[in-house]
Write a protein that holds these residues in place. Structure first.
Motif, PDB file in Angstrom:
ATOM      1  N   ILE A 148     -44.243 -56.057   3.434  1.00 37.92           N
ATOM      2  CA  ILE A 148     -45.386 -55.507   4.167  1.00 37.92           C
ATOM      3  C   ILE A 148     -46.681 -56.131   3.653  1.00 37.92           C
ATOM      4  O   ILE A 148     -47.553 -56.495   4.434  1.00 37.92           O
ATOM      5  CB  ILE A 148     -45.385 -53.969   4.078  1.00 37.92           C
ATOM      6  N   ALA A 149     -46.798 -56.303   2.341  1.00 45.92           N
ATOM      7  CA  ALA A 149     -47.994 -56.923   1.769  1.00 45.92           C
ATOM      8  C   ALA A 149     -48.166 -58.364   2.236  1.00 45.92           C
ATOM      9  O   ALA A 149     -49.304 -58.849   2.349  1.00 45.92           O
ATOM     10  CB  ALA A 149     -47.930 -56.876   0.237  1.00 45.92           C
ATOM     11  N   LYS A 150     -47.075 -59.045   2.527  1.00 48.63           N
ATOM     12  CA  LYS A 150     -47.126 -60.431   3.007  1.00 48.63           C
ATOM     13  C   LYS A 150     -47.364 -60.519   4.508  1.00 48.63           C
ATOM     14  O   LYS A 150     -47.416 -61.607   5.061  1.00 48.63           O
ATOM     15  CB  LYS A 150     -45.830 -61.173   2.661  1.00 48.63           C
ATOM     16  N   GLY A 151     -47.478 -59.377   5.174  1.00 52.28           N
ATOM     17  CA  GLY A 151     -47.793 -59.384   6.602  1.00 52.28           C
ATOM     18  C   GLY A 151     -46.634 -59.107   7.532  1.00 52.28           C
ATOM     19  O   GLY A 151     -46.806 -59.110   8.747  1.00 52.28           O
ATOM     20  N   PHE A 152     -45.461 -58.876   6.997  1.00 53.06           N
ATOM     21  CA  PHE A 152     -44.339 -58.499   7.849  1.00 53.06           C
ATOM     22  C   PHE A 152     -44.480 -57.018   8.197  1.00 53.06           C
ATOM     23  O   PHE A 152     -44.490 -56.174   7.306  1.00 53.06           O
ATOM     24  CB  PHE A 152     -42.997 -58.701   7.135  1.00 53.06           C
ATOM     25  N   THR A 153     -44.594 -56.710   9.463  1.00 48.20           N
ATOM     26  CA  THR A 153     -44.617 -55.308   9.875  1.00 48.20           C
ATOM     27  C   THR A 153     -43.309 -54.931  10.554  1.00 48.20           C
ATOM     28  O   THR A 153     -43.058 -53.762  10.812  1.00 48.20           O
ATOM     29  CB  THR A 153     -45.786 -55.026  10.840  1.00 48.20           C
ATOM     30  N   ARG A 154     -42.488 -55.916  10.832  1.00 47.83           N
ATOM     31  CA  ARG A 154     -41.183 -55.667  11.444  1.00 47.83           C
ATOM     32  C   ARG A 154     -40.114 -55.919  10.386  1.00 47.83           C
ATOM     33  O   ARG A 154     -39.876 -57.050   9.979  1.00 47.83           O
ATOM     34  CB  ARG A 154     -40.968 -56.597  12.632  1.00 47.83           C
ATOM     35  N   LEU A 155     -39.522 -54.832   9.920  1.00 47.61           N
ATOM     36  CA  LEU A 155     -38.512 -54.906   8.875  1.00 47.61           C
ATOM     37  C   LEU A 155     -37.157 -54.563   9.469  1.00 47.61           C
ATOM     38  O   LEU A 155     -37.000 -53.519  10.105  1.00 47.61           O
ATOM     39  CB  LEU A 155     -38.838 -53.940   7.743  1.00 47.61           C
ATOM     40  N   VAL A 156     -36.195 -55.436   9.269  1.00 50.13           N
ATOM     41  CA  VAL A 156     -34.829 -55.204   9.722  1.00 50.13           C
ATOM     42  C   VAL A 156     -33.990 -54.984   8.472  1.00 50.13           C
ATOM     43  O   VAL A 156     -33.887 -55.868   7.623  1.00 50.13           O
ATOM     44  CB  VAL A 156     -34.299 -56.387  10.553  1.00 50.13           C
ATOM     45  N   ILE A 157     -33.434 -53.795   8.357  1.00 57.21           N
ATOM     46  CA  ILE A 157     -32.622 -53.448   7.192  1.00 57.21           C
ATOM     47  C   ILE A 157     -31.157 -53.562   7.605  1.00 57.21           C
ATOM     48  O   ILE A 157     -30.656 -52.765   8.394  1.00 57.21           O
ATOM     49  CB  ILE A 157     -32.908 -52.009   6.689  1.00 57.21           C
ATOM     50  N   ASP A 158     -30.488 -54.581   7.077  1.00 55.08           N
ATOM     51  CA  ASP A 158     -29.074 -54.809   7.365  1.00 55.08           C
ATOM     52  C   ASP A 158     -28.258 -53.937   6.415  1.00 55.08           C
ATOM     53  O   ASP A 158     -28.123 -54.245   5.230  1.00 55.08           O
ATOM     54  CB  ASP A 158     -28.749 -56.289   7.192  1.00 55.08           C
ATOM     55  N   ALA A 205     -41.224 -46.933   3.961  1.00 61.24           N
ATOM     56  CA  ALA A 205     -41.402 -48.268   4.533  1.00 61.24           C
ATOM     57  C   ALA A 205     -41.697 -48.167   6.023  1.00 61.24           C
ATOM     58  O   ALA A 205     -42.522 -48.915   6.561  1.00 61.24           O
ATOM     59  CB  ALA A 205     -40.158 -49.115   4.288  1.00 61.24           C
ATOM     60  N   ARG A 206     -41.045 -47.238   6.688  1.00 55.28           N
ATOM     61  CA  ARG A 206     -41.283 -47.033   8.118  1.00 55.28           C
ATOM     62  C   ARG A 206     -42.732 -46.652   8.382  1.00 55.28           C
ATOM     63  O   ARG A 206     -43.377 -47.199   9.277  1.00 55.28           O
ATOM     64  CB  ARG A 206     -40.349 -45.943   8.645  1.00 55.28           C
ATOM     65  N   GLY A 256     -48.543 -51.570  12.980  1.00 57.22           N
ATOM     66  CA  GLY A 256     -48.128 -51.897  14.332  1.00 57.22           C
ATOM     67  C   GLY A 256     -46.683 -52.333  14.464  1.00 57.22           C
ATOM     68  O   GLY A 256     -46.272 -52.808  15.518  1.00 57.22           O
ATOM     69  N   GLY A 257     -45.910 -52.177  13.419  1.00 56.09           N
ATOM     70  CA  GLY A 257     -44.511 -52.617  13.441  1.00 56.09           C
ATOM     71  C   GLY A 257     -43.542 -51.473  13.352  1.00 56.09           C
ATOM     72  O   GLY A 257     -43.819 -50.368  13.829  1.00 56.09           O
ATOM     73  N   GLY A 258     -42.409 -51.730  12.717  1.00 52.43           N
ATOM     74  CA  GLY A 258     -41.389 -50.705  12.584  1.00 52.43           C
ATOM     75  C   GLY A 258     -40.267 -51.158  11.685  1.00 52.43           C
ATOM     76  O   GLY A 258     -40.223 -52.304  11.243  1.00 52.43           O
ATOM     77  N   VAL A 259     -39.367 -50.228  11.431  1.00 52.56           N
ATOM     78  CA  VAL A 259     -38.178 -50.494  10.636  1.00 52.56           C
ATOM     79  C   VAL A 259     -36.969 -50.317  11.540  1.00 52.56           C
ATOM     80  O   VAL A 259     -36.829 -49.300  12.218  1.00 52.56           O
ATOM     81  CB  VAL A 259     -38.082 -49.550   9.415  1.00 52.56           C
ATOM     82  N   HIS A 260     -36.127 -51.328  11.557  1.00 55.01           N
ATOM     83  CA  HIS A 260     -34.906 -51.316  12.356  1.00 55.01           C
ATOM     84  C   HIS A 260     -33.722 -51.299  11.406  1.00 55.01           C
ATOM     85  O   HIS A 260     -33.648 -52.125  10.501  1.00 55.01           O
ATOM     86  CB  HIS A 260     -34.838 -52.554  13.248  1.00 55.01           C
ATOM     87  N   ALA A 266     -33.112 -59.460  18.435  1.00 55.97           N
ATOM     88  CA  ALA A 266     -33.434 -59.707  19.836  1.00 55.97           C
ATOM     89  C   ALA A 266     -34.282 -58.601  20.440  1.00 55.97           C
ATOM     90  O   ALA A 266     -34.770 -58.741  21.559  1.00 55.97           O
ATOM     91  CB  ALA A 266     -32.156 -59.882  20.645  1.00 55.97           C
ATOM     92  N   ASP A 267     -34.498 -57.520  19.704  1.00 50.91           N
ATOM     93  CA  ASP A 267     -35.171 -56.330  20.242  1.00 50.91           C
ATOM     94  C   ASP A 267     -36.660 -56.494  20.434  1.00 50.91           C
ATOM     95  O   ASP A 267     -37.321 -55.618  20.938  1.00 50.91           O
ATOM     96  CB  ASP A 267     -34.873 -55.125  19.352  1.00 50.91           C
ATOM     97  N   GLY A 268     -37.227 -57.591  20.001  1.00 54.75           N
ATOM     98  CA  GLY A 268     -38.652 -57.813  20.215  1.00 54.75           C
ATOM     99  C   GLY A 268     -39.506 -57.250  19.102  1.00 54.75           C
ATOM    100  O   GLY A 268     -39.007 -56.743  18.104  1.00 54.75           O
ATOM    101  N   PRO A 269     -40.825 -57.322  19.265  1.00 54.55           N
ATOM    102  CA  PRO A 269     -41.754 -56.908  18.212  1.00 54.55           C
ATOM    103  C   PRO A 269     -41.704 -55.399  17.974  1.00 54.55           C
ATOM    104  O   PRO A 269     -41.338 -54.637  18.852  1.00 54.55           O
ATOM    105  CB  PRO A 269     -43.118 -57.344  18.719  1.00 54.55           C
ATOM    106  N   GLY A 270     -42.155 -55.031  16.744  1.00 59.33           N
ATOM    107  CA  GLY A 270     -42.264 -53.619  16.429  1.00 59.33           C
ATOM    108  C   GLY A 270     -41.074 -53.016  15.804  1.00 59.33           C
ATOM    109  O   GLY A 270     -40.076 -53.492  15.541  1.00 59.33           O
TER     110      GLY A 270
END
Length: 125
Positions: free
Chosen positions: A49-59, A77-78, A85-89, A121-125
């Motif tokens: 998040i500090a590096k600018g990633f607002t879209r986090l995908v947790i495998d 994190a969510r 403006g992002g989200g956690v998937h 593939a779900d797009g931004p956020g």
């Protein structure tokens, strides 16, 4: 974590790998996520998040256990991702981990995907 690089953190019970996939940071915890190992996941999530990633995908395909402390790390994190403006998937949760989210109702506040490909593939956020 720099964009485009792979990072990892490990204890005896949890390994966390991080990589960039387009606009997403893909975070893969493997092992047991509990009060003893929670910081090993919290720190890379915060760094993403500090590096600018607002879209986090947790495998979660390699996550064998998650207690309430681990759940709180993901909820925190969510909130941080959503404030940017992002989200956690969440992806590929094992039944024992999915049950924690079901019991607590937390699955309702996360976007959950069956596969990593679906999440990316779900797009931004």
């Amino acid at each position: 974590m720099d964009r485009g690089t792979v990072g990892s953190a490990q204890s005896g019970r949890l390994l966390v790998e991080v990589r960039e996939e387009g606009p997403s940071a893909v975070v893969t915890p493997a092992g047991e996520l509990d009060h003893h190992t929670a910081d090993l996941l919290r720190e890379p999530l915060d760094a993403c998040i500090a590096k600018g990633f607002t879209r986090l995908v947790i495998d979660c395909s390699r996550l064998e256990f998650c207690d309430s402390t681990g759940l709180n790390v993901l909820l925190g994190a969510r909130l941080k991702a959503e404030s940017g403006g992002g989200g956690v998937h969440l992806v590929a949760m094992q039944p024992v981990v999915a049950r924690v989210f079901e019991i607590t109702g937390a699955e309702a506040v996360f976007t959950v995907h069956a596969t990593l490909e679906d999440a990316l593939a779900d797009g931004p956020g």
